[in-house]
Design an enzyme around this catalytic site. Structure first.
Site, PDB file in Angstrom:
ATOM      1  N   GLY A   1       6.132   9.848  -1.171  1.00 38.18           N
ATOM      2  CA  GLY A   1       6.693   8.766  -0.356  1.00 38.18           C
ATOM      3  C   GLY A   1       8.164   8.531  -0.667  1.00 38.18           C
ATOM      4  O   GLY A   1       8.626   7.394  -0.693  1.00 38.18           O
TER       5      GLY A   1
ATOM      6  N   THR B   1      -6.727  -5.179  -3.745  1.00 39.81           N
ATOM      7  CA  THR B   1      -7.813  -4.361  -4.285  1.00 39.81           C
ATOM      8  C   THR B   1      -7.308  -2.959  -4.608  1.00 39.81           C
ATOM      9  O   THR B   1      -7.615  -2.389  -5.666  1.00 39.81           O
ATOM     10  CB  THR B   1      -8.977  -4.294  -3.273  1.00 39.81           C
ATOM     11  OG1 THR B   1      -9.389  -5.624  -2.971  1.00 39.81           O
ATOM     12  CG2 THR B   1     -10.145  -3.502  -3.815  1.00 39.81           C
TER      13      THR B   1
ATOM     14  N   TYR C   1      -4.981  -4.796   0.126  1.00 35.89           N
ATOM     15  CA  TYR C   1      -3.814  -4.325  -0.643  1.00 35.89           C
ATOM     16  C   TYR C   1      -3.998  -4.633  -2.128  1.00 35.89           C
ATOM     17  O   TYR C   1      -3.814  -3.770  -2.985  1.00 35.89           O
ATOM     18  CB  TYR C   1      -2.548  -4.989  -0.096  1.00 35.89           C
ATOM     19  CG  TYR C   1      -1.262  -4.498  -0.753  1.00 35.89           C
ATOM     20  CD1 TYR C   1      -0.755  -3.239  -0.470  1.00 35.89           C
ATOM     21  CD2 TYR C   1      -0.550  -5.309  -1.637  1.00 35.89           C
ATOM     22  CE1 TYR C   1       0.417  -2.783  -1.059  1.00 35.89           C
ATOM     23  CE2 TYR C   1       0.620  -4.871  -2.226  1.00 35.89           C
ATOM     24  CZ  TYR C   1       1.108  -3.603  -1.929  1.00 35.89           C
ATOM     25  OH  TYR C   1       2.272  -3.162  -2.520  1.00 35.89           O
TER      26      TYR C   1
HETATM   27  N1  LIG Z   1       8.446  -3.447  -1.281  1.00 38.59           N
HETATM   28  C1  LIG Z   1       7.806  -4.220  -2.146  1.00 38.59           C
HETATM   29  O1  LIG Z   1       8.056  -5.438  -2.242  1.00 38.59           O
HETATM   30  C2  LIG Z   1       6.764  -3.633  -3.061  1.00 38.59           C
HETATM   31  C3  LIG Z   1       6.238  -4.457  -4.059  1.00 38.59           C
HETATM   32  C4  LIG Z   1       5.271  -3.941  -4.916  1.00 38.59           C
HETATM   33  C5  LIG Z   1       4.849  -2.619  -4.783  1.00 38.59           C
HETATM   34  N2  LIG Z   1       5.365  -1.838  -3.790  1.00 38.59           N
HETATM   35  C6  LIG Z   1       4.869  -0.463  -3.697  1.00 38.59           C
HETATM   36  O2  LIG Z   1       5.949   0.437  -3.790  1.00 38.59           O
HETATM   37  C7  LIG Z   1       5.630   1.621  -3.071  1.00 38.59           C
HETATM   38  C8  LIG Z   1       6.763   1.937  -2.116  1.00 38.59           C
HETATM   39  O3  LIG Z   1       6.919   0.830  -1.243  1.00 38.59           O
HETATM   40  P1  LIG Z   1       8.208   0.574  -0.339  1.00 38.59           P
HETATM   41  O4  LIG Z   1       8.422  -0.891  -0.323  1.00 38.59           O
HETATM   42  O5  LIG Z   1       9.302   1.480  -0.731  1.00 38.59           O
HETATM   43  O6  LIG Z   1       7.573   0.964   1.069  1.00 38.59           O
HETATM   44  P2  LIG Z   1       8.117   1.776   2.336  1.00 38.59           P
HETATM   45  O7  LIG Z   1       7.169   1.447   3.418  1.00 38.59           O
HETATM   46  O8  LIG Z   1       9.565   1.534   2.517  1.00 38.59           O
HETATM   47  O9  LIG Z   1       7.926   3.299   1.878  1.00 38.59           O
HETATM   48  C9  LIG Z   1       6.655   3.854   1.739  1.00 38.59           C
HETATM   49  C10 LIG Z   1       6.788   5.361   1.623  1.00 38.59           C
HETATM   50  O10 LIG Z   1       5.472   5.907   1.496  1.00 38.59           O
HETATM   51  C11 LIG Z   1       5.352   6.997   2.392  1.00 38.59           C
HETATM   52  N3  LIG Z   1       3.946   7.183   2.767  1.00 38.59           N
HETATM   53  C12 LIG Z   1       3.114   6.275   3.332  1.00 38.59           C
HETATM   54  N4  LIG Z   1       1.918   6.827   3.562  1.00 38.59           N
HETATM   55  C13 LIG Z   1       1.989   8.105   3.117  1.00 38.59           C
HETATM   56  C14 LIG Z   1       1.076   9.192   3.087  1.00 38.59           C
HETATM   57  N5  LIG Z   1      -0.170   9.071   3.575  1.00 38.59           N
HETATM   58  N6  LIG Z   1       1.486  10.358   2.553  1.00 38.59           N
HETATM   59  C15 LIG Z   1       2.742  10.499   2.077  1.00 38.59           C
HETATM   60  N7  LIG Z   1       3.660   9.522   2.097  1.00 38.59           N
HETATM   61  C16 LIG Z   1       3.278   8.341   2.617  1.00 38.59           C
HETATM   62  C17 LIG Z   1       6.245   6.646   3.575  1.00 38.59           C
HETATM   63  O11 LIG Z   1       6.598   7.812   4.313  1.00 38.59           O
HETATM   64  C18 LIG Z   1       7.425   6.007   2.851  1.00 38.59           C
HETATM   65  O12 LIG Z   1       8.338   6.989   2.421  1.00 38.59           O
HETATM   66  C19 LIG Z   1       4.295   1.361  -2.385  1.00 38.59           C
HETATM   67  O13 LIG Z   1       3.253   1.918  -3.140  1.00 38.59           O
HETATM   68  C20 LIG Z   1       4.202  -0.146  -2.386  1.00 38.59           C
HETATM   69  O14 LIG Z   1       2.878  -0.601  -2.335  1.00 38.59           O
HETATM   70  C21 LIG Z   1       6.314  -2.314  -2.934  1.00 38.59           C
END
Ligand SMILES: NC(=O)c1ccc[n+]([C@@H]2O[C@H](COP(=O)([O-])OP(=O)(O)OC[C@H]3O[C@@H](n4cnc5c(N)ncnc54)[C@H](O)[C@@H]3O)[C@@H](O)[C@H]2O)c1
Length: 258
Positions: A13, A160, A158
Site C-alpha cells: 500500500g 476488530t 475496523y
Molecule cells: N490515516 C490515519 O489516520 C490512520 C490511522 C491509523 C492507522 N492507519 C493505517 O495506516 C495504513 C495506511 O493508511 P493511510 O491513511 O495511508 O490510507 P490510504 O487510504 O491513504 O492508503 C492506503 C493504501 O493501501 C493500499 N491498499 C488498499 N487495499 C489494498 C489491497 N487490497 N492491496 C494492496 N494495497 C491496498 C492503497 O492502494 C493505498 O496505497 C492503513 O493500514 C490504515 O488503517 C491510518
C-alpha cells in the site's frame, strides 16, 4: 544514524499516505524499496512512489499486488526474495470501513477483514518464511492503529481488524524473535491522509480536541517510527506496539469545567 544500505524493504500500500511516506523514508536511509500496491505500478513515473524515490537518487520498483489474494502474495514475495532477498516488510495496506456492528453488512465486514487481517497474514507469512529459509534476520512493521488498542465508536469492523493485527504482531513477535526477526507494530492516531478525508471540519476539531498535543500527525511522523522499527536501533524490541498519536491513548477523556 540509520543506514539501511544493502537492505530490501517491501512496503504494501505504498502508493500514497503513510505507505508512501514510509517508502520514501526507508529509501532515503539507503534501502532498496519495493512498493507492492494495487496502483503504484500504473501511475506515471512523475507521480508514482517508486518514481519519486528514483528521482531522489534512491533505488525502487513498483509491483502490482492485491494483498487479499494469497496466490498473488506468494508469487510476488517469492519473486522479490529471489531477486533481492527481503529484509524489511512494512504491512501498511489497509482500508477503513465505518459502521457499528449492527450497521455492518457481511460484504463490508469481509472486505475489512480481507485487506487488514488476511492481507497482513499473507504478507507476513510470505516474508517471514523467506527470511527463515534464507537464515536471514529481518524486520516486520505492521501498521496497526490506536483503534487496535481502544474501541472507537462507529468503527466496529475496523477496530476488530486492528485488534487482530496487534494480536498477530505479538504472536509473531515472540515466535520469530529467536531467529533475529523482529515483528512490531506502529499504532498511528489521526493522520492527514486520504483515508481520514471522511472527517468533516467539526469532527476534525473534536478529534484534535481529544488529542493532548492538539494535532493530527503527518504521514512522515508515522514513517519516522516505521524507520526506527525497520532498523537495528530496535533490535531488542519484540512484539511491541508503538503509539504515535499525540498522547491520545495516554489521555483520560475527562473535560474539567467544560
Ligand atoms: N490515516 C490515519 O489516520 C490512520 C490511522 C491509523 C492507522 N492507519 C493505517 O495506516 C495504513 C495506511 O493508511 P493511510 O491513511 O495511508 O490510507 P490510504 O487510504 O491513504 O492508503 C492506503 C493504501 O493501501 C493500499 N491498499 C488498499 N487495499 C489494498 C489491497 N487490497 N492491496 C494492496 N494495497 C491496498 C492503497 O492502494 C493505498 O496505497 C492503513 O493500514 C490504515 O488503517 C491510518
Amino acid at each position: 544514524m540509520i543506514d539501511l544500505a544493502g537492505k530490501t524493504a517491501v512496503v504494501t500500500g505504498g502508493s500514497r499516505g503513510i505507505g508512501r511516506a514510509a517508502a520514501l523514508t526507508l529509501a532515503a536511509a539507503g534501502a532498496r524499496v519495493v512498493v507492492a500496491d494495487r496502483s503504484d505500478h500504473r501511475a506515471p513515473a512523475e507521480t508514482s512512489t517508486s518514481g519519486e524515490i528514483v528521482r531522489r537518487g534512491g533505488s525502487a520498483s513498483s509491483v502490482p499486488l492485491d494483498v487479499t489474494d494469497p496466490d498473488a502474495v506468494s508469487s510476488t514475495f517469492a519473486a522479490i526474495e529471489a531477486e533481492h532477498g527481503i529484509d524489511v516488510l512494512v504491512n501498511n495496506a489497509g482500508v477503513l470501513v465505518s459502521g457499528s456492528l449492527t450497521d455492518t453488512s457481511d460484504e463490508d465486514w469481509h472486505r475489512q477483514m480481507r485487506v487488514n487481517v488476511d492481507g497482513t497474514f499473507y504478507c507476513m507469512r510470505a516474508a517471514v518464511s523467506a527470511m527463515l529459509a534464507a537464515g536471514r534476520p529481518g524486520k516486520v512493521v505492521n501498521v496497526a492503529s490506536i483503534s487496535g488498542l481502544r474501541a472507537n465508536p462507529g468503527f466496529s469492523a475496523y477496530c476488530t481488524s486492528k485488534f487482530a493485527m496487534i494480536g498477530m504482531t505479538r504472536q509473531a513477535g515472540i515466535d520469530y524473535a529467536a531467529h533475529g526477526i523482529n515483528v512490531n507494530a506502529v499504532a498511528p492516531g489521526f493522520v492527514e491522509t486520504d483515508m481520514t478525508a471522511i472527517y468533516d471540519a467539526p469532527v476534525r476539531r473534536a478529534l484534535e480536541g481529544q488529542t493532548p498535543n492538539g494535532r493530527w500527525a503527518s504521514p512522515q511522523q508515522i514513517a519516522d517510527t516505521i524507520l526506527y522499527l525497520s532498523s537495528s536501533l530496535s533490535d531488542h524490541v519484540v512484539g511491541e506496539v508503538v503509539a504515535v498519536d499525540g498522547g491520545w491513548l495516554v489521555a483520560t477523556p475527562v473535560q474539567v469545567g467544560a
